[in-house]
Design an enzyme around this catalytic site. Structure first.
Site, PDB file in Angstrom:
ATOM      1  N   PRO A  57      -0.188  -6.131  -6.505  1.00 18.12           N
ATOM      2  CA  PRO A  57       0.445  -6.333  -7.799  1.00 18.12           C
ATOM      3  C   PRO A  57       1.960  -6.177  -7.775  1.00 18.12           C
ATOM      4  O   PRO A  57       2.493  -5.295  -7.116  1.00 18.12           O
ATOM      5  CB  PRO A  57      -0.186  -5.279  -8.704  1.00 18.12           C
ATOM      6  N   ASN A  58       2.588  -7.077  -8.495  1.00 19.49           N
ATOM      7  CA  ASN A  58       4.019  -7.094  -8.764  1.00 19.49           C
ATOM      8  C   ASN A  58       4.889  -7.514  -7.585  1.00 19.49           C
ATOM      9  O   ASN A  58       6.100  -7.673  -7.755  1.00 19.49           O
ATOM     10  CB  ASN A  58       4.501  -5.739  -9.315  1.00 19.49           C
ATOM     11  N   ARG A 114      12.269  -7.326 -10.085  1.00 14.15           N
ATOM     12  CA  ARG A 114      12.024  -5.950 -10.513  1.00 14.15           C
ATOM     13  C   ARG A 114      12.736  -4.940  -9.611  1.00 14.15           C
ATOM     14  O   ARG A 114      12.805  -5.121  -8.404  1.00 14.15           O
ATOM     15  CB  ARG A 114      10.528  -5.647 -10.551  1.00 14.15           C
ATOM     16  N   TYR A 137      13.748  -2.520  -4.274  1.00 14.63           N
ATOM     17  CA  TYR A 137      13.081  -3.591  -3.524  1.00 14.63           C
ATOM     18  C   TYR A 137      14.013  -4.688  -3.027  1.00 14.63           C
ATOM     19  O   TYR A 137      13.573  -5.579  -2.305  1.00 14.63           O
ATOM     20  CB  TYR A 137      11.965  -4.203  -4.377  1.00 14.63           C
ATOM     21  N   ASN A 162       0.302  -5.028   1.917  1.00 11.09           N
ATOM     22  CA  ASN A 162       1.065  -4.187   1.010  1.00 11.09           C
ATOM     23  C   ASN A 162       0.254  -4.155  -0.282  1.00 11.09           C
ATOM     24  O   ASN A 162       0.343  -5.076  -1.085  1.00 11.09           O
ATOM     25  CB  ASN A 162       2.463  -4.748   0.765  1.00 11.09           C
ATOM     26  N   ALA A 201       0.746  -0.934  -6.005  1.00  8.23           N
ATOM     27  CA  ALA A 201       0.292   0.286  -6.679  1.00  8.23           C
ATOM     28  C   ALA A 201      -1.144   0.662  -6.317  1.00  8.23           C
ATOM     29  O   ALA A 201      -1.521   1.833  -6.407  1.00  8.23           O
ATOM     30  CB  ALA A 201       0.428   0.131  -8.192  1.00  8.23           C
ATOM     31  N   GLU A 217      -0.577  -1.335   7.143  1.00  6.49           N
ATOM     32  CA  GLU A 217      -0.116  -1.211   5.760  1.00  6.49           C
ATOM     33  C   GLU A 217       1.406  -1.171   5.754  1.00  6.49           C
ATOM     34  O   GLU A 217       2.007  -0.453   6.559  1.00  6.49           O
ATOM     35  CB  GLU A 217      -0.679   0.069   5.141  1.00  6.49           C
ATOM     36  N   HIS A 246       5.050  -1.000   3.259  1.00  6.76           N
ATOM     37  CA  HIS A 246       5.719  -0.763   1.978  1.00  6.76           C
ATOM     38  C   HIS A 246       7.202  -1.005   2.169  1.00  6.76           C
ATOM     39  O   HIS A 246       7.794  -0.530   3.141  1.00  6.76           O
ATOM     40  CB  HIS A 246       5.466   0.665   1.483  1.00  6.76           C
ATOM     41  N   ARG A 294      10.012   8.890  -3.094  1.00  2.83           N
ATOM     42  CA  ARG A 294       9.996   8.409  -4.467  1.00  2.83           C
ATOM     43  C   ARG A 294       9.157   9.372  -5.302  1.00  2.83           C
ATOM     44  O   ARG A 294       9.014  10.533  -4.965  1.00  2.83           O
ATOM     45  CB  ARG A 294       9.471   6.974  -4.506  1.00  2.83           C
TER      46      ARG A 294
END
Length: 147
Positions: free
Chosen positions: A9-10, A17, A22, A74, A77, A99, A101, A108
């Protein structure tokens, strides 16, 4: 070699965003970066993105049947709470998985430091920006995983 790069998502909103986290490059840039890597390595890389957990699980399960030889994921969330994605990744143990990110999830919000999906993968890369995707592809191609 046939690889699958999955984004949750996103991630389709890269360049839109939270640019300070990012970056300014958009999702099309990421897809081009991965395509250039595929061409340079003479391999096939499918880039897949979904904002829907079930669709991601369906695609992971499809990898079992379609000859996918490695997955870069990735989960967005979903990283922090999707045991369903964890289980789907775990069910295809023989396929190497990394994985990724973009941001440093350990620096964070506290909830982002926990990945429930990473234990179902062979490696995790975070905080290297979009380069993390290329590093993950290299890890799979060079078989630099714990398997």
């Amino acid at each position: 070699m046939k690889l699958l790069v999955m984004n949750g998502p996103n991630l389709n909103f890269l360049g839109i965003r939270e640019k300070k986290i990012y970056g300014n490059q958009d999702y099309d840039y990421l897809k081009r970066l991965i395509q250039e890597k595929a061409e340079a390595e003479h391999c096939e890389i499918e880039v897949y993105q979904s904002n829907h957990e079930g669709a991601m699980i369906d695609r992971i399960q499809q990898a079992y049947f379609d000859g996918t030889e490695g997955i870069v994921i990735n989960p967005g969330a979903y990283t922090h709470y999707s045991y369903a994605i964890h289980d789907a990744l775990k069910s295809i143990e023989y396929i190497p998985k990394v994985e990724v990110h973009i941001s440093d999830i350990t620096n964070r919000e506290a909830f982002r430091a926990v990945s429930v999906t990473a234990p179902a993968c062979d490696a995790q890369i975070y905080g290297r920006g979009l380069q993390g995707y290329i590093d993950a592809i290299d890890m799979i191609l060079k078989k630099q995983l714990k398997k």
